[in-house]
Design a protein around this motif. Structure first.
Motif, mmCIF file in Angstrom:
data_model
loop_
_atom_site.group_PDB
_atom_site.id
_atom_site.type_symbol
_atom_site.label_atom_id
_atom_site.label_comp_id
_atom_site.label_asym_id
_atom_site.label_seq_id
_atom_site.Cartn_x
_atom_site.Cartn_y
_atom_site.Cartn_z
ATOM 1 N N HIS A 120 0.809 -1.216 0.000
ATOM 2 C CA HIS A 120 0.000 0.000 0.000
ATOM 3 C C HIS A 120 0.850 1.279 0.000
ATOM 4 O O HIS A 120 0.363 2.350 0.367
ATOM 5 C CB HIS A 120 -0.967 -0.019 1.180
ATOM 6 C CG HIS A 120 -1.947 -1.156 1.111
ATOM 7 N ND1 HIS A 120 -2.953 -1.212 0.173
ATOM 8 C CD2 HIS A 120 -2.040 -2.296 1.837
ATOM 9 C CE1 HIS A 120 -3.639 -2.332 0.338
ATOM 10 N NE2 HIS A 120 -3.098 -3.007 1.332
ATOM 11 N N LEU A 121 2.119 1.153 -0.434
ATOM 12 C CA LEU A 121 2.906 2.365 -0.661
ATOM 13 C C LEU A 121 2.220 3.213 -1.727
ATOM 14 O O LEU A 121 1.756 2.714 -2.742
ATOM 15 C CB LEU A 121 4.325 2.008 -1.121
ATOM 16 C CG LEU A 121 5.271 1.408 -0.082
ATOM 17 C CD1 LEU A 121 6.600 1.051 -0.732
ATOM 18 C CD2 LEU A 121 5.497 2.391 1.061
ATOM 19 N N GLN A 122 2.176 4.514 -1.487
ATOM 20 C CA GLN A 122 1.460 5.410 -2.398
ATOM 21 C C GLN A 122 2.238 5.618 -3.692
ATOM 22 O O GLN A 122 3.422 5.912 -3.683
ATOM 23 C CB GLN A 122 1.236 6.770 -1.722
ATOM 24 C CG GLN A 122 0.319 7.707 -2.465
ATOM 25 C CD GLN A 122 -1.140 7.273 -2.369
ATOM 26 O OE1 GLN A 122 -1.499 6.497 -1.499
ATOM 27 N NE2 GLN A 122 -1.967 7.769 -3.252
ATOM 28 N N ILE A 123 1.563 5.444 -4.814
ATOM 29 C CA ILE A 123 2.134 5.718 -6.121
ATOM 30 C C ILE A 123 1.545 7.001 -6.692
ATOM 31 O O ILE A 123 2.255 7.905 -7.103
ATOM 32 C CB ILE A 123 1.881 4.548 -7.101
ATOM 33 C CG1 ILE A 123 2.477 3.238 -6.535
ATOM 34 C CG2 ILE A 123 2.459 4.851 -8.482
ATOM 35 C CD1 ILE A 123 3.964 3.252 -6.335
ATOM 36 N N ASP A 160 -2.151 9.383 -5.803
ATOM 37 C CA ASP A 160 -3.425 9.420 -5.081
ATOM 38 C C ASP A 160 -4.632 9.624 -5.994
ATOM 39 O O ASP A 160 -5.777 9.591 -5.545
ATOM 40 C CB ASP A 160 -3.401 10.484 -3.970
ATOM 41 C CG ASP A 160 -3.153 11.888 -4.488
ATOM 42 O OD1 ASP A 160 -3.215 12.106 -5.716
ATOM 43 O OD2 ASP A 160 -2.902 12.779 -3.654
ATOM 44 N N ARG A 161 -4.393 9.797 -7.285
ATOM 45 C CA ARG A 161 -5.489 9.865 -8.250
ATOM 46 C C ARG A 161 -5.650 8.540 -8.991
ATOM 47 O O ARG A 161 -6.447 8.438 -9.926
ATOM 48 C CB ARG A 161 -5.229 10.982 -9.269
ATOM 49 C CG ARG A 161 -5.155 12.382 -8.660
ATOM 50 C CD ARG A 161 -4.542 13.359 -9.619
ATOM 51 N NE ARG A 161 -3.143 12.988 -9.919
ATOM 52 C CZ ARG A 161 -2.375 13.654 -10.769
ATOM 53 N NH1 ARG A 161 -2.847 14.697 -11.425
ATOM 54 N NH2 ARG A 161 -1.122 13.253 -10.981
ATOM 55 N N GLY A 162 -4.905 7.545 -8.571
ATOM 56 C CA GLY A 162 -4.889 6.267 -9.271
ATOM 57 C C GLY A 162 -6.043 5.359 -8.897
ATOM 58 O O GLY A 162 -6.951 5.741 -8.148
ATOM 59 N N PRO A 163 -6.024 4.118 -9.405
ATOM 60 C CA PRO A 163 -7.104 3.164 -9.146
ATOM 61 C C PRO A 163 -7.182 2.777 -7.668
ATOM 62 O O PRO A 163 -6.237 2.970 -6.909
ATOM 63 C CB PRO A 163 -6.726 1.962 -10.016
ATOM 64 C CG PRO A 163 -5.249 2.090 -10.217
ATOM 65 C CD PRO A 163 -4.961 3.544 -10.258
ATOM 66 N N MET A 164 -8.328 2.232 -7.288
ATOM 67 C CA MET A 164 -8.564 1.884 -5.894
ATOM 68 C C MET A 164 -8.291 0.400 -5.665
ATOM 69 O O MET A 164 -8.658 -0.451 -6.474
ATOM 70 C CB MET A 164 -10.015 2.202 -5.509
ATOM 71 C CG MET A 164 -10.328 1.984 -4.037
ATOM 72 S SD MET A 164 -12.058 2.288 -3.631
ATOM 73 C CE MET A 164 -12.167 4.054 -3.973
ATOM 74 N N CYS A 165 -7.629 0.089 -4.546
ATOM 75 C CA CYS A 165 -7.414 -1.307 -4.176
ATOM 76 C C CYS A 165 -8.588 -1.801 -3.339
ATOM 77 O O CYS A 165 -9.508 -1.039 -3.013
ATOM 78 C CB CYS A 165 -6.100 -1.458 -3.405
ATOM 79 S SG CYS A 165 -6.192 -0.931 -1.671
ATOM 80 N N GLU A 166 -8.543 -3.084 -2.958
ATOM 81 C CA GLU A 166 -9.668 -3.673 -2.232
ATOM 82 C C GLU A 166 -9.801 -3.139 -0.808
ATOM 83 O O GLU A 166 -10.828 -3.345 -0.158
ATOM 84 C CB GLU A 166 -9.531 -5.200 -2.216
ATOM 85 C CG GLU A 166 -8.513 -5.763 -1.250
ATOM 86 C CD GLU A 166 -7.081 -5.637 -1.767
ATOM 87 O OE1 GLU A 166 -6.163 -6.080 -1.055
ATOM 88 O OE2 GLU A 166 -6.863 -5.090 -2.868
ATOM 89 N N GLY A 206 -9.616 0.115 -0.236
ATOM 90 C CA GLY A 206 -10.119 1.470 -0.386
ATOM 91 C C GLY A 206 -9.063 2.538 -0.540
ATOM 92 O O GLY A 206 -9.352 3.723 -0.415
ATOM 93 N N HIS A 207 -7.806 2.141 -0.830
ATOM 94 C CA HIS A 207 -6.730 3.108 -1.027
ATOM 95 C C HIS A 207 -6.651 3.488 -2.507
ATOM 96 O O HIS A 207 -6.630 2.614 -3.371
ATOM 97 C CB HIS A 207 -5.384 2.519 -0.592
ATOM 98 C CG HIS A 207 -5.359 2.065 0.824
ATOM 99 N ND1 HIS A 207 -4.700 0.930 1.228
ATOM 100 C CD2 HIS A 207 -5.922 2.588 1.936
ATOM 101 C CE1 HIS A 207 -4.852 0.772 2.541
ATOM 102 N NE2 HIS A 207 -5.592 1.767 2.985
ATOM 103 N N HIS A 208 -6.576 4.756 -2.770
ATOM 104 C CA HIS A 208 -6.418 5.221 -4.148
ATOM 105 C C HIS A 208 -4.942 5.233 -4.530
ATOM 106 O O HIS A 208 -4.116 5.835 -3.854
ATOM 107 C CB HIS A 208 -6.986 6.638 -4.318
ATOM 108 C CG HIS A 208 -8.459 6.656 -4.567
ATOM 109 N ND1 HIS A 208 -9.024 6.253 -5.752
ATOM 110 C CD2 HIS A 208 -9.491 7.018 -3.765
ATOM 111 C CE1 HIS A 208 -10.339 6.381 -5.685
ATOM 112 N NE2 HIS A 208 -10.654 6.833 -4.479
ATOM 113 N N GLY A 209 -4.613 4.550 -5.618
ATOM 114 C CA GLY A 209 -3.299 4.672 -6.224
ATOM 115 C C GLY A 209 -2.153 4.074 -5.445
ATOM 116 O O GLY A 209 -1.007 4.517 -5.587
ATOM 117 N N CYS A 210 -2.392 3.017 -4.645
ATOM 118 C CA CYS A 210 -1.279 2.351 -3.972
ATOM 119 C C CYS A 210 -0.635 1.345 -4.929
ATOM 120 O O CYS A 210 -1.176 1.023 -5.992
ATOM 121 C CB CYS A 210 -1.747 1.656 -2.702
ATOM 122 S SG CYS A 210 -2.902 0.311 -2.968
#
Length: 382
Positions: A239-242, A244-250, A252-256
């Protein structure tokens, strides 16, 4: 106590452990070379090796060592047949198991499907493979690795999302069932352990192992020590941030990183965009390799995310080497350019990008890692 059976036990001191590990990992070595490597006097080395020789753990290798003044020095080597271990790797749907000797050479292997994750079923499968691999000869220890929070010092699996387990005393249950000392570890850390002593990490005092597949994981060796961390919580890079406008993981994190670079995320992104739910991960790789614009972009973004993750690890830990592996590492063939571009871009400007080697290990290598976890725990901590 370090013994295959109740006879000829060897009670280990820290100095004895150091000598034995040096010969196990780097041997055969002459006595002079062992003494040089460990800064020991000849008399001290003789005292430290004598119990191992008398108990049969160390042998004089055939042939002479390097020429020296006086009596020729025969190299010392570990008798790898002196102990045996079973290593087990649990996935969401299968169990892989190997029997190894002291040098982690696989002597037997087997596997079983896991029809469900109920502990009675999984325990029954574990007992079956241990009994199968116990012949011929007794076992010194059993190692079990799985995705989740577990350490050799604790018999409890604290969390294992893929298996749906929480606070499960798996090592205790297995040890009671098979009457063999049993240790647990996170699967990526166990794979790192076998690379540290018997694989790509040999000769490196610091290196990282990064795995990509259904998830992302990282094992670290720093200063010749495998990093465990508090409660086994290390290498949590998914879940390191790549972006924050990116796709969502399961979660609920955006762009990890997990939302970009895991095999389910890659497959889901391409299949959803193209409205082709039948596509497999390998289908997506083939499409990207053929230049399909959607698949090509998704794989380039995945490669760039993975390169950024490796750069972050390199910037923080400064490893000499990064081993890239996991069941989906063949995606590297499709996104290598994007990976290395991102690695160079995100590596600190004062550093040279870390050397990366790609190793697509099969699951029996992960099971071999669990066996090495058991060996290391028995040798270094008991």
């Amino acid at each position: 106590m370090f013994s295959q059976t109740s006879s000829d036990p060897v009670r280990l001191t820290d100095a004895m452990r150091s000598v034995f590990v040096e010969l196990l990992v780097h041997g055969p070595l002459s006595r002079a070379e062992v003494a040089r490597r460990l800064a020991l006097s000849p008399s001290a080395l003789t005292k430290l090796t004598k119990p191992f020789i008398e108990a049969g753990y160390l042998l004089e290798a055939s042939g002479e060592g390097p020429a020296t003044v006086g009596r020729p020095s025969q190299p010392l080597q570990v008798d790898a047949s002196r102990m045996s271990f079973v290593g087990i790797k649990l996935t969401a749907d299968e169990l892989f198991a190997v029997r190894t000797d002291l040098s982690a050479t696989v002597r037997m292997e087997t596997s079983r499907p896991l029809a469900d994750h109920e502990i009675d079923h999984v325990l029954g499968q574990i007992v079956e493979v241990v009994e199968e691999l116990t012949v011929p000869g007794p076992l010194s220890a059993v190692g079990i690795s799985l995705a989740g929070t577990a350490t050799p010092a604790d018999p409890v699996v604290h969390t294992s999302p893929f298996l749906g387990w929480s606070q499960l005393p798996l090592a205790t249950l297995v040890e009671e069932a098979v009457s063999v000392p049993t240790v647990l570890d996170n699967d990526v850390r166990a794979l790192t352990a076998v690379q540290q002593w018997f694989g790509e990490g040999v000769g490196h005092s610091s290196f990282a192992l990064v795995t990509v597949g259904a998830g992302l994981g990282c094992g670290l060796v720093v200063g010749d020590r495998l990093v465990t961390g508090q409660s086994g919580a290390t290498g949590l890079i998914g879940h390191l941030q790549i972006d924050d406008r990116g796709p969502m993981c399961e979660r609920g994190h955006h762009g990890c990183a997990r939302a970009y670079a895991t095999s389910p995320a890659i497959r889901r992104s391409i299949a959803t965009t193209l409205d082709r739910p039948e596509l497999t991960f390998d289908d997506c790789l083939a499409m990207a390799a053929d230049g399909h614009p959607v698949a090509r972009r998704v794989l380039d973004e995945a490669g760039a995310a993975l390169g950024q993750v490796v750069a972050t690890i390199a910037n923080i830990a400064g490893p000499e080497l990064v081993v890239l592996s996991g069941e989906s590492v063949h995606m590297y063939d499709v996104c290598a350019e994007a990976f290395h571009t991102a690695l160079a871009r995100h590596t600190h400007w004062t550093s040279t990008p870390v050397r990366v080697v790609v190793k697509p290990f099969a699951f029996n290598e992960w099971a071999r890692g669990a066996a090495v976890t058991a060996l290391q725990h028995l040798l270094l901590h008991r």
